[in-house]
Design a protein around this motif. Structure first.
Motif, short mmCIF file in Angstrom:
data_model
loop_
_atom_site.label_atom_id
_atom_site.label_comp_id
_atom_site.label_asym_id
_atom_site.label_seq_id
_atom_site.Cartn_x
_atom_site.Cartn_y
_atom_site.Cartn_z
N THR A 45 0.90 4.82 -3.20
CA THR A 45 1.46 4.65 -1.86
C THR A 45 0.57 5.29 -0.81
OG1 THR A 45 2.76 6.70 -1.96
CG2 THR A 45 3.80 4.68 -2.78
N ALA A 46 0.68 4.78 0.42
CA ALA A 46 -0.03 5.36 1.56
C ALA A 46 0.79 5.09 2.81
CB ALA A 46 -1.42 4.75 1.71
N THR A 47 0.83 6.07 3.74
CA THR A 47 1.54 5.94 5.01
C THR A 47 0.59 6.25 6.15
OG1 THR A 47 3.65 6.56 4.01
CG2 THR A 47 3.49 6.74 6.39
N GLY A 48 0.62 5.40 7.18
CA GLY A 48 -0.27 5.58 8.31
C GLY A 48 0.33 6.40 9.42
N PRO A 49 -0.34 6.45 10.57
CA PRO A 49 0.10 7.28 11.69
C PRO A 49 1.37 6.74 12.34
CG PRO A 49 -1.76 5.92 12.33
CD PRO A 49 -1.61 5.76 10.86
N SER A 50 2.11 7.62 13.02
CA SER A 50 3.31 7.24 13.76
C SER A 50 2.95 7.15 15.24
CB SER A 50 4.43 8.27 13.53
OG SER A 50 5.57 7.94 14.27
N ASP A 51 2.91 5.92 15.76
CA ASP A 51 2.58 5.69 17.17
C ASP A 51 3.18 4.35 17.57
OD1 ASP A 51 0.79 3.77 16.10
OD2 ASP A 51 -0.83 5.23 16.06
N SER A 52 2.73 3.77 18.67
CA SER A 52 3.26 2.50 19.15
C SER A 52 2.17 1.45 19.22
CB SER A 52 3.92 2.67 20.51
OG SER A 52 4.55 1.48 20.93
N LEU A 53 1.34 1.39 18.18
CA LEU A 53 0.22 0.44 18.13
C LEU A 53 0.35 -0.46 16.91
CD1 LEU A 53 -2.67 2.96 18.86
CD2 LEU A 53 -1.55 1.43 20.51
N ALA A 54 -0.11 -1.70 17.05
CA ALA A 54 -0.22 -2.57 15.88
C ALA A 54 -1.14 -1.90 14.87
CB ALA A 54 -0.78 -3.94 16.28
N CYS A 61 -6.25 0.52 -5.39
CA CYS A 61 -5.95 0.93 -6.76
C CYS A 61 -7.06 1.83 -7.30
CB CYS A 61 -5.83 -0.31 -7.66
SG CYS A 61 -4.36 -1.31 -7.34
N PRO A 62 -6.73 2.67 -8.29
CA PRO A 62 -7.77 3.48 -8.94
C PRO A 62 -8.87 2.60 -9.54
CG PRO A 62 -5.58 4.25 -9.54
CD PRO A 62 -5.38 2.96 -8.82
N ALA A 63 -10.05 3.16 -9.66
CA ALA A 63 -11.19 2.41 -10.22
C ALA A 63 -10.83 1.82 -11.58
CB ALA A 63 -12.39 3.34 -10.34
N GLY A 64 -11.23 0.58 -11.78
CA GLY A 64 -10.98 -0.09 -13.06
C GLY A 64 -9.63 -0.75 -13.16
N THR A 65 -8.86 -0.75 -12.07
CA THR A 65 -7.55 -1.38 -12.08
C THR A 65 -7.45 -2.39 -10.95
OG1 THR A 65 -6.47 0.27 -10.67
CG2 THR A 65 -6.50 0.70 -13.05
N VAL A 66 -6.43 -3.27 -11.05
CA VAL A 66 -6.19 -4.31 -10.05
C VAL A 66 -4.72 -4.27 -9.62
CG1 VAL A 66 -8.02 -5.83 -10.89
CG2 VAL A 66 -5.72 -6.00 -11.87
N ALA A 67 -4.42 -4.96 -8.55
CA ALA A 67 -3.05 -5.03 -8.04
C ALA A 67 -2.25 -6.06 -8.82
CB ALA A 67 -3.06 -5.38 -6.56
N LEU A 68 -1.10 -5.62 -9.35
CA LEU A 68 -0.16 -6.56 -9.98
C LEU A 68 0.90 -7.02 -8.98
CD1 LEU A 68 0.53 -4.87 -13.45
CD2 LEU A 68 -1.37 -6.32 -12.74
N GLY A 69 1.19 -6.19 -8.00
CA GLY A 69 2.18 -6.51 -6.97
C GLY A 69 2.17 -5.40 -5.95
N GLY A 70 2.88 -5.62 -4.85
CA GLY A 70 2.91 -4.60 -3.82
C GLY A 70 3.87 -4.97 -2.71
N THR A 93 -8.02 -5.59 -5.53
CA THR A 93 -7.96 -4.17 -5.89
C THR A 93 -7.23 -3.33 -4.84
OG1 THR A 93 -10.09 -3.69 -4.84
CG2 THR A 93 -10.13 -4.34 -7.17
N THR A 94 -6.86 -3.94 -3.72
CA THR A 94 -6.24 -3.23 -2.61
C THR A 94 -5.06 -4.04 -2.10
OG1 THR A 94 -8.33 -2.21 -1.95
CG2 THR A 94 -6.62 -2.35 -0.25
N TRP A 95 -3.96 -3.34 -1.72
CA TRP A 95 -2.83 -4.02 -1.09
C TRP A 95 -2.86 -3.70 0.39
CZ3 TRP A 95 -0.18 -7.43 -3.96
CH2 TRP A 95 0.88 -8.10 -3.33
N SER A 96 -2.73 -4.74 1.22
CA SER A 96 -2.85 -4.58 2.67
C SER A 96 -1.57 -5.05 3.35
CB SER A 96 -4.03 -5.39 3.18
OG SER A 96 -4.24 -5.18 4.56
N VAL A 116 1.46 -0.16 -3.81
CA VAL A 116 0.83 -1.12 -4.71
C VAL A 116 1.03 -0.67 -6.14
CG1 VAL A 116 -1.43 0.01 -4.48
CG2 VAL A 116 -1.31 -2.38 -5.23
N LEU A 117 1.23 -1.62 -7.03
CA LEU A 117 1.39 -1.38 -8.47
C LEU A 117 0.09 -1.80 -9.15
CD1 LEU A 117 4.92 -2.91 -8.45
CD2 LEU A 117 4.44 -0.51 -8.91
N CYS A 118 -0.56 -0.86 -9.81
CA CYS A 118 -1.91 -1.05 -10.32
C CYS A 118 -1.97 -0.88 -11.84
CB CYS A 118 -2.87 -0.04 -9.70
SG CYS A 118 -2.86 -0.01 -7.88
#
Length: 288
Positions: A45-54, A61-70, A93-96, A116-118
């Motif tokens: 998991t990751a959480t970004g800044p709290s503001d009023s911008l798009a 995912c950790p090296a050697g793994t891929v995204a199964l879902g997110g 390899t990344t969930w956006s 993301v589930l890796c």
């Protein structure tokens, strides 16, 4: 003597045929190997800044793994915010997740989280992409199927064409062999052409595979949420969500794995409210 010799020949022929059938059965069993569990599954998991911008929030995912879902979630000012992009990127390899304010905007602060589930790529891992035509109906869907013999583990989707949140990502539906992504114009409509993108994350069926879903109450409550939990001994591999009945005036605020065994989907009416009944549905793809 001749009868006895004939009997022996028939017995040997029957034995040979039986051995041949046994060999065939063994080879078929070898081809139909039991489903394997997905090893090394982690939830990131990751959480970004709290503001009023798009903003866009990525989690790799950790090296050697891929995204199964997110999935993703919005905190704060939820009636004004739409998550219009929830997809695997960077060679899966990344969930956006991208969140934008609606056309009226808000001065309130809000943040965006990505989950993301890796895992190391399971047998048969493949991501199938598809997109709708660029057009301007009030809503549209796009279905993507997994190759024959594979199942859907996860779904990604996006609605493209608007610079602010005038397009709603309503459905991220997972069926056993396919996914469907649905988008809709918001309550004030959208004048331009737009597109739905869909991703089906597919693999050979893992051990203990199950597709679970649950619905919130069907009501006119301004905010609704539902959680679905895997059966005992299974973990979440993929996430999905749907809004049913919102007519473009209800926005997903969460569609993510809240733990290794549960998925939550939440939604809220837009800042002008919605007079009809609606509900939100959560999907969990679970396996051993």
């Amino acid at each position: 003597m001749q009868a006895r010799a004939t009997h022996h020949r028939l017995t040997r022929a029957a034995l040979a045929a039986g051995l041949a059938l046994s060999a065939l059965a063994v080879s078929q069993l070898a081809l139909a190997a039991p489903a394997a569990a997905v090893s090394g599954l982690t939830r990131q998991t990751a959480t970004g800044p709290s503001d009023s911008l798009a903003k866009t929030q990525n989690k790799t995912c950790p090296a050697g793994t891929v995204a199964l879902g997110g999935g993703g979630a919005v905190s704060g000012a939820t009636g004004h915010i739409g998550m219009d992009f929830m997809l695997p990127v960077s060679e899966n390899t990344t969930w956006s997740v991208t969140g934008r304010e609606d056309e009226s905007g808000t001065g309130l602060r809000w943040s965006l989280s990505t989950t993301v589930l890796c895992a190391p790529a399971p047998a048969g891992y493949q991501v199938i992409a598809g997109s709708s035509a660029w057009s301007s109906p009030s809503s549209k869907s796009h279905l993507v199927s997994c190759p024959l013999g594979k199942v859907a583990l996860g779904v990604g989707g996006a609605v493209s064409g608007a610079s602010v949140s005038e397009l709603i990502l309503e459905d991220l539906r997972i069926d056993t062999g396919s996914v469907t992504v649905t988008g809709a114009e918001d309550g004030t409509g959208f004048a331009g052409d737009w597109q739905v993108q869909a991703r089906a994350i597919c693999a050979d069926q893992p051990a203990g595979y199950e597709r679970l879903l649950d619905d919130s109450a069907y009501s006119s409550s301004s905010t609704q949420s539902v959680t679905v939990t895997c059966s005992a001994g299974r973990k979440v591999h993929g996430v999905g969500a749907e809004i049913l009945g919102g007519e473009g005036q209800v926005r997903l605020t969460a569609a993510h794995a809240v733990s290794s065994t549960s998925v939550t989907a939440s939604a809220t009416e837009d800042d002008n409210g919605f007079s009809g009944n609606w509900k939100v549905r959560a999907f969990a793809i679970c396996a051993s």
